[in-house]
Enzyme design. Sequence first.
Site, PDB file in Angstrom:
ATOM      1  N   ALA A  67     -44.000  -5.664   7.337  1.00 27.59           N
ATOM      2  CA  ALA A  67     -45.426  -5.465   7.137  1.00 27.59           C
ATOM      3  C   ALA A  67     -46.100  -6.784   7.508  1.00 27.59           C
ATOM      4  O   ALA A  67     -45.443  -7.829   7.584  1.00 27.59           O
ATOM      5  CB  ALA A  67     -45.687  -5.107   5.678  1.00 27.59           C
ATOM      6  N   GLY A  99     -40.894  -3.938   6.036  1.00 29.84           N
ATOM      7  CA  GLY A  99     -41.460  -2.694   6.568  1.00 29.84           C
ATOM      8  C   GLY A  99     -40.787  -2.246   7.858  1.00 29.84           C
ATOM      9  O   GLY A  99     -40.820  -1.049   8.193  1.00 29.84           O
ATOM     10  N   GLU A 121     -37.729  -0.480   6.800  1.00 34.56           N
ATOM     11  CA  GLU A 121     -38.185   0.780   6.185  1.00 34.56           C
ATOM     12  C   GLU A 121     -38.563   1.801   7.260  1.00 34.56           C
ATOM     13  O   GLU A 121     -38.301   2.996   7.122  1.00 34.56           O
ATOM     14  CB  GLU A 121     -39.348   0.490   5.234  1.00 34.56           C
ATOM     15  CG  GLU A 121     -38.857  -0.261   3.991  1.00 34.56           C
ATOM     16  CD  GLU A 121     -39.965  -0.899   3.170  1.00 34.56           C
ATOM     17  OE1 GLU A 121     -40.828  -1.568   3.759  1.00 34.56           O
ATOM     18  OE2 GLU A 121     -39.973  -0.713   1.944  1.00 34.56           O
ATOM     19  N   GLU A 177     -38.591  -9.046   0.953  1.00 37.55           N
ATOM     20  CA  GLU A 177     -39.860  -9.112   0.222  1.00 37.55           C
ATOM     21  C   GLU A 177     -39.794 -10.012  -1.004  1.00 37.55           C
ATOM     22  O   GLU A 177     -40.788 -10.624  -1.389  1.00 37.55           O
ATOM     23  CB  GLU A 177     -40.298  -7.695  -0.215  1.00 37.55           C
ATOM     24  CG  GLU A 177     -40.796  -6.810   0.917  1.00 37.55           C
ATOM     25  CD  GLU A 177     -39.686  -6.045   1.622  1.00 37.55           C
ATOM     26  OE1 GLU A 177     -38.496  -6.362   1.416  1.00 37.55           O
ATOM     27  OE2 GLU A 177     -40.018  -5.121   2.380  1.00 37.55           O
TER      28      GLU A 177
END
Length: 255
Positions: free
Chosen positions: A65, A110, A113, A133
């Site tokens: 992300a 992300g 993911e 993270e």
Amino acid sequence: MTWETVDLTHDEAVATLTVDRPEALNSLNVETLEAIEEALEEAERESVRALVVTGAGEKAFVAGADISYMAELGSQEAQEYAELGHGVMDAIEAFPAPAVAAINGYAFGGGLELAMACDLRVAEEGALVGQPEIDLGVVPGFGGTQRLPELVGDEYARRLIYTGERIDAETAHEHGLVGEVVEDAKSRASELAGELASQPAFALRAAKEAINRSAGGDREGGLAFERRAFAGLAGSHDQREGMAAFLEDREPEFE
Ligand code: DAK
């Protein structure tokens, strides 16, 4: 349709969705997540029979992300960002044809993911993956707390999420996180997608849906909790410090 940061191409019945933001290692800002959603809708309208998901450039699949976007997020915006990210991952998982991730480099946070929302994963030699993270003072926010344990088992998923360790493609393969490690992930993923595209489409779709239904016990509850957890961490000392440290290229000082 065309997008600034996503490219969608077709080769017969196979579509390739490329996250195209190499200057930020294809990290997922809001614009990119929205573009992926639209590209998936377009691919579905065109009735493609298989999808390849990959990243532009030599270095990264998707490095995560977008930390520069998340660094100053408030709780409400964080919740919205999580909803958007979950929407994208769910759309890939529910896509009515199989999706193959071509992990052509870094797949962190992300990015991993995104790869885990695909049906199958092909990783390039030299690729690194992980859920780092924790190093930023947050938790995986786009489904990682649910999909990683499903793929690698509870113990190893906890190790990866609690330590933030980044592992190489071979290790990911040993733990069942990727199906194969190859020299050229994009070409192998395209070849595999081509094979899947020649399978009976309705049967394959039914198999996908059946497997999706069995995955995860209370997945919905877990995903909802994950969204709330990130929203709750947004604005905390450790989240601000972890992300500022990344952006300033220094070690974080956590509370
Ligand atoms: N976001 C934004 N920019 C990024 C980025 C990222 N994730 N990763 C890399 N970049 C940018 C760098 O800042 C740099 O930009 P410039 O300085 O050139 O402007 C450019 O991409 C090239 O990166 P590097 O210079 O760092 O390249 P290196 O080859 O030296 O290192 C690296 C590559 C991938 C090892 C390193 O960039 C790195 O460690 N990146 C961060 C990886 C990471 O921590 N990813 C996880 C992000 S956290 C949630 C929603 C989402 C999430 C959590 C909760 N909720 C709303 C619930 C998910 C979080 C994540 O994914």
